[in-house]
Scaffold this active site. Structure first.
Site, PDB file in Angstrom:
ATOM      1  N   ARG A 174     -87.466 136.402  10.258  1.00 27.63           N
ATOM      2  CA  ARG A 174     -87.047 137.808  10.250  1.00 27.63           C
ATOM      3  C   ARG A 174     -85.660 138.025  10.850  1.00 27.63           C
ATOM      4  NH1 ARG A 174     -92.262 139.498  13.535  1.00 27.63           N
ATOM      5  NH2 ARG A 174     -91.541 137.586  14.548  1.00 27.63           N
TER       6      ARG A 174
ATOM      7  N   HIS B 226     -84.336 137.256  19.869  1.00 23.77           N
ATOM      8  CA  HIS B 226     -84.867 138.515  19.330  1.00 23.77           C
ATOM      9  C   HIS B 226     -86.081 138.945  20.158  1.00 23.77           C
ATOM     10  CE1 HIS B 226     -88.326 136.606  17.143  1.00 23.77           C
ATOM     11  NE2 HIS B 226     -87.540 135.567  17.271  1.00 23.77           N
TER      12      HIS B 226
ATOM     13  N   CYS C  23     -82.723 131.988  16.463  1.00 22.38           N
ATOM     14  CA  CYS C  23     -84.113 131.559  16.354  1.00 22.38           C
ATOM     15  C   CYS C  23     -84.437 131.284  14.881  1.00 22.38           C
ATOM     16  CB  CYS C  23     -85.046 132.637  16.894  1.00 22.38           C
ATOM     17  SG  CYS C  23     -86.793 132.134  16.876  1.00 22.38           S
TER      18      CYS C  23
ATOM     19  N   ASP D 205     -87.012 132.042  13.410  1.00 22.88           N
ATOM     20  CA  ASP D 205     -87.855 133.137  12.902  1.00 22.88           C
ATOM     21  C   ASP D 205     -87.280 133.710  11.598  1.00 22.88           C
ATOM     22  OD1 ASP D 205     -88.956 135.875  12.575  1.00 22.88           O
ATOM     23  OD2 ASP D 205     -89.906 135.448  14.499  1.00 22.88           O
TER      24      ASP D 205
HETATM   25 ZN    ZN Z   1     -88.112 133.678  17.859  1.00 21.13          ZN
END
Ligand code: ZN
Length: 211
Positions: free
Chosen positions: A46, A98, A42, A44
């Site tokens: 993080r 995630h 992803c 993302d």
């Molecule tokens: Zn994500």
């Protein structure tokens, strides 16, 4: 949050430290990369592939998009897959989602987000529909999201296996093995939720018999 000048300063410090620790670090990586893994994760911020697996530059070939999707008509992903499988000859492909994924969460709403996001997230809505009975049975919405994250990863692994790129590689060199993982933002741990060793049979309608 660092501003962009700070990023450049940090980069200088990082490069200096690498050479200090290992003078050959960059010269070793300049002309060749031989990663054993393709990571489809992803976008993302993080979930950085190298950091969470404690790997170095050169070890993982990375593709990332919103909610780690393997979309049949995504030329970007297919070019990455083709290069990783046929040129780098990776041994493993990891689709890593995630828990708490914003893309997955958004796909579970009826909100019109924007034209492109709607198109992209539709792929996850399809995963929801395929597993509606199980998912509708989970009343806690966070738990339902997390289960959809797991099922989404599983479906994306299936989507890899449906490509001629993967099926041809399985036939020719019995690799790569496919893995579906989910990373936990709360504890930093990866949960391996699904695995498809090279050569695994899939629904016959997707199997090419003239490779
Ligand atoms: Zn994500």
């Amino acid at each position: 949050m660092q501003n962009y000048n700070q990023l450049l300063l940090s980069n200088k410090a990082w490069a200096k430290e690498k050479v200090y620790d290992d003078p050959e670090f960059f010269s070793r990586l300049t002309n060749v990369q031989t990663p054993q893994f393709l990571w489809i994760g992803c976008s993302d911020s993080r979930v950085p592939a190298n950091q969470i697996t404690d790997t170095q530059p050169g070890e993982i070939f990375v593709h990332r998009n919103v909610a780690n999707l393997v979309v049949n008509a995504d030329v970007n992903l297919l070019a990455v897959l083709d290069y990783a499988v046929n040129h780098l000859k990776v041994k493993h492909i990891i689709v890593c989602g995630h828990y708490g994924c914003g893309g997955v969460k958004a796909s579970m709403t009826q909100t019109d987000l924007s034209a492109m996001l709607n198109v992209w997230l539709r792929n996850i809505k399809d995963v929801y529909r395929m597993h509606r009975t199980e998912l509708d049975g989970i009343s806690d919405m966070d738990k339902r999201t997390d289960r959809l994250v797991e099922l989404n990863v599983q479906e994306q692994v299936f989507n890899l296996a449906k490509t001629a790129i993967i099926q041809r590689a399985w036939k020719e060199r019995e690799a790569p093995h496919l893995h579906g993982w989910v990373y936990g933002l709360k504890d930093g741990l990866i949960n391996p939720v699904f695995e498809m060793p090279a050569g695994t049979r899939i629904d016959h309608i997707y199997e090419y018999d003239n490779l």
